[in-house]
Design a protein around this motif. Sequence first.
Motif, PDB file in Angstrom:
ATOM      1  N   ALA A   1       0.837  -1.207   0.000  1.00 18.59           N
ATOM      2  CA  ALA A   1       0.000   0.000   0.000  1.00 18.59           C
ATOM      3  C   ALA A   1       0.870   1.254   0.000  1.00 18.59           C
ATOM      4  O   ALA A   1       0.593   2.215  -0.725  1.00 18.59           O
ATOM      5  N   ARG A   2       1.932   1.236   0.782  1.00 19.99           N
ATOM      6  CA  ARG A   2       2.851   2.383   0.804  1.00 19.99           C
ATOM      7  C   ARG A   2       3.493   2.557  -0.580  1.00 19.99           C
ATOM      8  O   ARG A   2       3.618   3.663  -1.085  1.00 19.99           O
ATOM      9  N   HIS A   3       3.876   1.436  -1.182  1.00 16.46           N
ATOM     10  CA  HIS A   3       4.465   1.493  -2.526  1.00 16.46           C
ATOM     11  C   HIS A   3       3.461   2.058  -3.531  1.00 16.46           C
ATOM     12  O   HIS A   3       3.818   2.873  -4.392  1.00 16.46           O
ATOM     13  N   GLU A   4       2.210   1.619  -3.430  1.00 14.72           N
ATOM     14  CA  GLU A   4       1.162   2.111  -4.341  1.00 14.72           C
ATOM     15  C   GLU A   4       0.992   3.617  -4.191  1.00 14.72           C
ATOM     16  O   GLU A   4       0.912   4.344  -5.185  1.00 14.72           O
ATOM     17  N   ALA A   5       0.930   4.093  -2.945  1.00 13.67           N
ATOM     18  CA  ALA A   5       0.768   5.527  -2.705  1.00 13.67           C
ATOM     19  C   ALA A   5       1.946   6.293  -3.298  1.00 13.67           C
ATOM     20  O   ALA A   5       1.766   7.320  -3.965  1.00 13.67           O
ATOM     21  N   GLN A   6       3.135   5.787  -3.066  1.00 11.30           N
ATOM     22  CA  GLN A   6       4.341   6.455  -3.565  1.00 11.30           C
ATOM     23  C   GLN A   6       4.368   6.480  -5.087  1.00 11.30           C
ATOM     24  O   GLN A   6       4.653   7.507  -5.690  1.00 11.30           O
ATOM     25  N   SER A   7       4.036   5.355  -5.703  1.00  6.96           N
ATOM     26  CA  SER A   7       4.098   5.303  -7.162  1.00  6.96           C
ATOM     27  C   SER A   7       3.020   6.163  -7.814  1.00  6.96           C
ATOM     28  O   SER A   7       3.182   6.606  -8.947  1.00  6.96           O
ATOM     29  N   LEU A   8       1.937   6.426  -7.086  1.00 10.65           N
ATOM     30  CA  LEU A   8       0.893   7.317  -7.590  1.00 10.65           C
ATOM     31  C   LEU A   8       1.215   8.784  -7.321  1.00 10.65           C
ATOM     32  O   LEU A   8       0.485   9.673  -7.752  1.00 10.65           O
ATOM     33  N   GLY A   9       2.306   9.026  -6.585  1.00 13.53           N
ATOM     34  CA  GLY A   9       2.684  10.396  -6.279  1.00 13.53           C
ATOM     35  C   GLY A   9       1.890  11.006  -5.148  1.00 13.53           C
ATOM     36  O   GLY A   9       1.877  12.223  -4.978  1.00 13.53           O
ATOM     37  N   HIS A  10       1.230  10.165  -4.339  1.00 16.78           N
ATOM     38  CA  HIS A  10       0.440  10.662  -3.220  1.00 16.78           C
ATOM     39  C   HIS A  10       1.336  10.850  -2.002  1.00 16.78           C
ATOM     40  O   HIS A  10       2.255  10.068  -1.771  1.00 16.78           O
ATOM     41  N   LYS A  11       1.062  11.872  -1.210  1.00 20.82           N
ATOM     42  CA  LYS A  11       1.897  12.187  -0.054  1.00 20.82           C
ATOM     43  C   LYS A  11       1.532  11.375   1.176  1.00 20.82           C
ATOM     44  O   LYS A  11       2.310  11.288   2.113  1.00 20.82           O
ATOM     45  N   HIS A  12       0.314  10.815   1.198  1.00 19.10           N
ATOM     46  CA  HIS A  12      -0.131  10.030   2.346  1.00 19.10           C
ATOM     47  C   HIS A  12      -0.681   8.684   1.900  1.00 19.10           C
ATOM     48  O   HIS A  12      -1.377   8.610   0.895  1.00 19.10           O
ATOM     49  N   LEU A  13      -0.372   7.679   2.680  1.00 22.71           N
ATOM     50  CA  LEU A  13      -0.951   6.362   2.464  1.00 22.71           C
ATOM     51  C   LEU A  13      -2.381   6.430   2.994  1.00 22.71           C
ATOM     52  O   LEU A  13      -2.593   6.734   4.162  1.00 22.71           O
ATOM     53  N   GLY A  14      -3.345   6.194   2.116  1.00 21.49           N
ATOM     54  CA  GLY A  14      -4.747   6.256   2.507  1.00 21.49           C
ATOM     55  C   GLY A  14      -5.402   4.892   2.422  1.00 21.49           C
ATOM     56  O   GLY A  14      -4.806   3.912   1.970  1.00 21.49           O
ATOM     57  N   THR A  15      -6.655   4.840   2.835  1.00 22.52           N
ATOM     58  CA  THR A  15      -7.385   3.569   2.811  1.00 22.52           C
ATOM     59  C   THR A  15      -7.523   3.036   1.393  1.00 22.52           C
ATOM     60  O   THR A  15      -7.570   1.828   1.179  1.00 22.52           O
ATOM     61  N   GLU A  16      -7.548   3.947   0.412  1.00 23.57           N
ATOM     62  CA  GLU A  16      -7.640   3.516  -0.985  1.00 23.57           C
ATOM     63  C   GLU A  16      -6.412   2.718  -1.403  1.00 23.57           C
ATOM     64  O   GLU A  16      -6.515   1.758  -2.172  1.00 23.57           O
ATOM     65  N   HIS A  17      -5.256   3.074  -0.865  1.00 23.92           N
ATOM     66  CA  HIS A  17      -4.031   2.336  -1.183  1.00 23.92           C
ATOM     67  C   HIS A  17      -4.038   0.971  -0.493  1.00 23.92           C
ATOM     68  O   HIS A  17      -3.580  -0.018  -1.060  1.00 23.92           O
ATOM     69  N   LEU A  18      -4.593   0.933   0.735  1.00 24.11           N
ATOM     70  CA  LEU A  18      -4.751  -0.357   1.419  1.00 24.11           C
ATOM     71  C   LEU A  18      -5.663  -1.274   0.611  1.00 24.11           C
ATOM     72  O   LEU A  18      -5.361  -2.456   0.431  1.00 24.11           O
ATOM     73  N   LEU A  19      -6.771  -0.723   0.121  1.00 27.66           N
ATOM     74  CA  LEU A  19      -7.714  -1.519  -0.657  1.00 27.66           C
ATOM     75  C   LEU A  19      -7.045  -2.080  -1.909  1.00 27.66           C
ATOM     76  O   LEU A  19      -7.185  -3.269  -2.224  1.00 27.66           O
ATOM     77  N   LEU A  20      -6.294  -1.243  -2.594  1.00 24.32           N
ATOM     78  CA  LEU A  20      -5.588  -1.682  -3.799  1.00 24.32           C
ATOM     79  C   LEU A  20      -4.585  -2.785  -3.454  1.00 24.32           C
ATOM     80  O   LEU A  20      -4.491  -3.793  -4.154  1.00 24.32           O
ATOM     81  N   ALA A  21      -3.869  -2.622  -2.354  1.00 23.88           N
ATOM     82  CA  ALA A  21      -2.882  -3.628  -1.941  1.00 23.88           C
ATOM     83  C   ALA A  21      -3.549  -4.936  -1.519  1.00 23.88           C
ATOM     84  O   ALA A  21      -3.010  -6.016  -1.765  1.00 23.88           O
ATOM     85  N   LEU A  22      -4.719  -4.859  -0.907  1.00 25.02           N
ATOM     86  CA  LEU A  22      -5.422  -6.079  -0.499  1.00 25.02           C
ATOM     87  C   LEU A  22      -5.858  -6.899  -1.711  1.00 25.02           C
ATOM     88  O   LEU A  22      -5.992  -8.120  -1.626  1.00 25.02           O
ATOM     89  N   ALA A  23      -6.078  -6.229  -2.826  1.00 23.86           N
ATOM     90  CA  ALA A  23      -6.473  -6.922  -4.055  1.00 23.86           C
ATOM     91  C   ALA A  23      -5.266  -7.442  -4.822  1.00 23.86           C
ATOM     92  O   ALA A  23      -5.401  -8.056  -5.874  1.00 23.86           O
ATOM     93  N   TRP A  24      -4.094  -7.247  -4.291  1.00 30.17           N
ATOM     94  CA  TRP A  24      -2.833  -7.589  -4.961  1.00 30.17           C
ATOM     95  C   TRP A  24      -2.422  -9.032  -4.739  1.00 30.17           C
ATOM     96  O   TRP A  24      -1.874  -9.664  -5.629  1.00 30.17           O
ATOM     97  N   GLN A  25      -2.671  -9.594  -3.576  1.00 34.13           N
ATOM     98  CA  GLN A  25      -2.108 -10.875  -3.182  1.00 34.13           C
ATOM     99  C   GLN A  25      -3.225 -11.908  -2.961  1.00 34.13           C
ATOM    100  O   GLN A  25      -4.072 -11.714  -2.094  1.00 34.13           O
ATOM    101  N   PRO A  26      -3.244 -13.008  -3.722  1.00 30.07           N
ATOM    102  CA  PRO A  26      -4.301 -14.014  -3.564  1.00 30.07           C
ATOM    103  C   PRO A  26      -4.422 -14.543  -2.135  1.00 30.07           C
ATOM    104  O   PRO A  26      -3.447 -14.610  -1.401  1.00 30.07           O
ATOM    105  N   GLY A  27      -5.656 -14.890  -1.775  1.00 32.67           N
ATOM    106  CA  GLY A  27      -5.960 -15.380  -0.436  1.00 32.67           C
ATOM    107  C   GLY A  27      -6.618 -14.291   0.384  1.00 32.67           C
ATOM    108  O   GLY A  27      -6.543 -13.110   0.067  1.00 32.67           O
ATOM    109  N   GLY A  28      -7.293 -14.687   1.432  1.00 34.58           N
ATOM    110  CA  GLY A  28      -7.867 -13.734   2.380  1.00 34.58           C
ATOM    111  C   GLY A  28      -8.750 -12.680   1.757  1.00 34.58           C
ATOM    112  O   GLY A  28      -9.715 -12.972   1.059  1.00 34.58           O
TER     113      GLY A  28
END
Length: 179
Positions: free
Chosen positions: A16-43
């Motif tokens: 999620a931190r990587h996603e926020a950084q690569s999008l140029g966002h200054k803060h890790l938000g819940t949207e980045h967590l959501l994107l990261a949760l969809a990244w890794q199979p399982g759970g």
Amino acid sequence: MFERFSRPARDAVVQARHEAQSLGHKHLGTEHLLLALAWQPGGAHDALVAAGLTRERIAAALTGAGVLGSADADALKTVGIDLDAVLSRITETFGSDALRRAMPAGRRGRVGVSPRVKKVLGLALREAVHLGSNTIGTEHVLLGILRDGHGRAAKIITDVGVSPDALRQALLDGLGRAA
């Protein structure tokens, strides 16, 4: 608290931190967590995909919000341009990370953690404890997002027509628990 996170949940927060950084966002938000949760199979990933919230769909919602705001989308709509359709076509043609790749590298920098993410992670701990788990998994992080019910992640979930209650129930069912 981070020591109680399962390896996949830790990986999701790092992603999620990587996603926020690569999008140029200054803060890790819940949207980045959501994107990261969809990244890794399982759970959480499996529940999101079953609900129609694929990584590509979440990324499209994120990159669209990052490029132009809702006021911009409304203004374009008045002249017959559907921003969602344009962003969807860009994703289909050039890939889900096309807008991210086009962003100047200079916008990428240090990423802080938003207060809402801290709250959501605290809620994830509460969900894990409530469900009798010794570790915080990706499911608990998604349950924290749903329990909070605010922030961009919650908005993305509802904007695509997914019922937060149905998604919560799917997560609980996946954990072998009743609501």
